[in-house]
Design a protein around this motif. Sequence first.
Motif, PDB file in Angstrom:
ATOM      1  N   TYR A  50     -10.836  50.654  13.340  1.00  0.00           N
ATOM      2  CA  TYR A  50     -11.009  50.858  11.906  1.00  0.00           C
ATOM      3  C   TYR A  50     -12.320  50.217  11.442  1.00  0.00           C
ATOM      4  N   SER A  51     -12.805  50.694  10.324  1.00  0.00           N
ATOM      5  CA  SER A  51     -14.055  50.154   9.777  1.00  0.00           C
ATOM      6  C   SER A  51     -13.804  49.027   8.783  1.00  0.00           C
ATOM      7  N   ASN A  52     -12.523  48.743   8.469  1.00  0.00           N
ATOM      8  CA  ASN A  52     -12.226  47.696   7.488  1.00  0.00           C
ATOM      9  C   ASN A  52     -11.102  46.809   8.010  1.00  0.00           C
ATOM     10  N   THR A  53     -11.033  45.593   7.462  1.00  0.00           N
ATOM     11  CA  THR A  53     -10.045  44.614   7.937  1.00  0.00           C
ATOM     12  C   THR A  53      -8.626  44.969   7.523  1.00  0.00           C
ATOM     13  N   ALA A  54      -8.472  45.838   6.534  1.00  0.00           N
ATOM     14  CA  ALA A  54      -7.140  46.277   6.128  1.00  0.00           C
ATOM     15  C   ALA A  54      -6.559  47.297   7.107  1.00  0.00           C
ATOM     16  N   LEU A  55      -7.416  47.767   8.030  1.00  0.00           N
ATOM     17  CA  LEU A  55      -7.015  48.726   9.067  1.00  0.00           C
ATOM     18  C   LEU A  55      -6.480  50.022   8.454  1.00  0.00           C
ATOM     19  N   THR A  56      -7.235  50.539   7.477  1.00  0.00           N
ATOM     20  CA  THR A  56      -6.822  51.778   6.803  1.00  0.00           C
ATOM     21  C   THR A  56      -7.828  52.914   6.973  1.00  0.00           C
ATOM     22  N   ARG A  57      -9.070  52.601   7.388  1.00  0.00           N
ATOM     23  CA  ARG A  57     -10.096  53.632   7.530  1.00  0.00           C
ATOM     24  C   ARG A  57     -10.443  53.825   8.998  1.00  0.00           C
ATOM     25  N   GLY A  58      -9.940  54.927   9.579  1.00  0.00           N
ATOM     26  CA  GLY A  58     -10.193  55.214  10.981  1.00  0.00           C
ATOM     27  C   GLY A  58     -11.677  55.295  11.290  1.00  0.00           C
ATOM     28  N   TYR A  59     -12.060  54.811  12.481  1.00  0.00           N
ATOM     29  CA  TYR A  59     -13.474  54.619  12.784  1.00  0.00           C
ATOM     30  C   TYR A  59     -13.816  55.078  14.199  1.00  0.00           C
ATOM     31  N   GLY A  60     -12.807  55.090  15.077  1.00  0.00           N
ATOM     32  CA  GLY A  60     -13.060  55.448  16.461  1.00  0.00           C
ATOM     33  C   GLY A  60     -11.855  55.109  17.324  1.00  0.00           C
ATOM     34  N   TYR A  93     -12.748  47.081  13.804  1.00  0.00           N
ATOM     35  CA  TYR A  93     -11.575  46.224  13.704  1.00  0.00           C
ATOM     36  C   TYR A  93     -10.354  46.927  14.304  1.00  0.00           C
ATOM     37  N   ILE A  94      -9.533  46.154  15.015  1.00  0.00           N
ATOM     38  CA  ILE A  94      -8.290  46.671  15.585  1.00  0.00           C
ATOM     39  C   ILE A  94      -7.163  45.692  15.274  1.00  0.00           C
ATOM     40  N   ALA A  95      -5.927  46.154  15.407  1.00  0.00           N
ATOM     41  CA  ALA A  95      -4.784  45.252  15.244  1.00  0.00           C
ATOM     42  C   ALA A  95      -4.786  44.235  16.382  1.00  0.00           C
ATOM     43  N   THR A  96      -4.612  42.974  16.045  1.00  0.00           N
ATOM     44  CA  THR A  96      -4.677  41.919  17.056  1.00  0.00           C
ATOM     45  C   THR A  96      -3.637  42.098  18.152  1.00  0.00           C
ATOM     46  N   ASN A  97      -2.465  42.621  17.774  1.00  0.00           N
ATOM     47  CA  ASN A  97      -1.426  42.763  18.804  1.00  0.00           C
ATOM     48  C   ASN A  97      -1.738  43.852  19.821  1.00  0.00           C
ATOM     49  N   ARG A  98      -2.865  44.558  19.655  1.00  0.00           N
ATOM     50  CA  ARG A  98      -3.294  45.511  20.673  1.00  0.00           C
ATOM     51  C   ARG A  98      -3.987  44.822  21.840  1.00  0.00           C
ATOM     52  N   ILE A  99      -4.424  43.580  21.616  1.00  0.00           N
ATOM     53  CA  ILE A  99      -5.105  42.868  22.703  1.00  0.00           C
ATOM     54  C   ILE A  99      -4.469  41.527  23.038  1.00  0.00           C
ATOM     55  N   LEU A 100      -3.699  40.935  22.109  1.00  0.00           N
ATOM     56  CA  LEU A 100      -3.167  39.594  22.336  1.00  0.00           C
ATOM     57  C   LEU A 100      -1.674  39.541  22.089  1.00  0.00           C
ATOM     58  N   THR A 101      -0.969  38.809  22.929  1.00  0.00           N
ATOM     59  CA  THR A 101       0.456  38.538  22.713  1.00  0.00           C
ATOM     60  C   THR A 101       0.643  37.359  21.772  1.00  0.00           C
TER      61      THR A 101
END
Length: 372
Positions: A50-60, A93-101
């Motif tokens: 995402y392009s924003n920290t709210a994770l609402t605007r898809g970016y790639g 920006y990505i959701a943290t739980n995609r990379i960290l437990t």
Amino acid sequence: MKKFMRENLKFICFALIILAGSFIAGTNTKKAGAATRKCYTINTSNTRVYSNTALTRGYGWIYATDEIKVITVTGKYSKVTYPIAKNRTKTGYIATNRILTATGGSTYKSNGRFNTYRRNGGKYYGYVAKNDNVMILGTKGNYTQIKYPVSGGYKYAFALSSDVENNLKSKQQSTVSQNPQIQQPSAPNGNVQQNIYNLAVASVGTAGRFYQKWYGASYLTPYCVIYADYIARTAMANAGYSNSKINSIVPKYASTSLWAKDYNALGRYHSFASWYNSGTGVSMNKNSTVNDYTPNVGDFAAIDNDEDITPDHTGIVIAVNGNSLTMAEGNTGIGTNATRKVKIYTYYKSSSYWYRSDFKRAHIMGFANPAY
């Protein structure tokens, strides 16, 4: 005059060459900052960027084969750089739980070398060397996620839990500050549970006024329940839970009997005795025995400290080891409700109650098991 112009022209050309060289060099030079952290995503499915920290605007998208660089980490989102083409990268920006437990954990010095993997059951990624300082994060299947040093920075990776146990935890104490009266408990499973453990251990020695202010209570308010609420709710927030979900799982309480009553209505309170609290008018029937229920990390414990068969204190479970468990408790020791500190205690299983060996009057009357 011509000589003067020639000399100035030489100077201008020289300056332009220097400026161009600086620009070219600058395109390949990174600004100094925190050490690089590299990793792969936890799952093999594509990860939305995402392009924003709210994770609402898809970016790639990040693919399972992409090694990424982690710039910043929060409980909800992480800023990363990822490849999009040969020698080209993009930042988003990505959701943290995609990379960290988990976003943090206890650190140990390795007593031997062992292999690491991109993800649980994934491809070989490197190795931890003897004497490396390694942070243990969470677990996934038979693997444990760790953060360990490599040349130029760190890697987030997975290792076999058996290797972690043998090379990191065995016969060692972590560098996390803890109560010297207890042994370091084993790190629990799960993102929220790991967060609960990390937050509780880090909170040891803090005083009540912080938690009273967080709740909006006066300095006269007993804060043991408020403390347990704070740890559980903060752990869920760090794991990315929404406010509505947090409120539905762990509402704010300041009374032991009231949370016991509400969790009992949900079928999530396991009472080892019948009791009645005259102050709140709450009564509870015995619906379980000690052997019927095994506590979990994150459980709230209703504790009777004065042997009147009525709970007057609350703790939160941070580790369970067979017939013993570790509890973090606010509002303990001498002082006032505002100055008493957070401490960690060990409880042992008996035929009727869980109890403290250093204070045998303390009995756990029952546990609530929030639906984390």
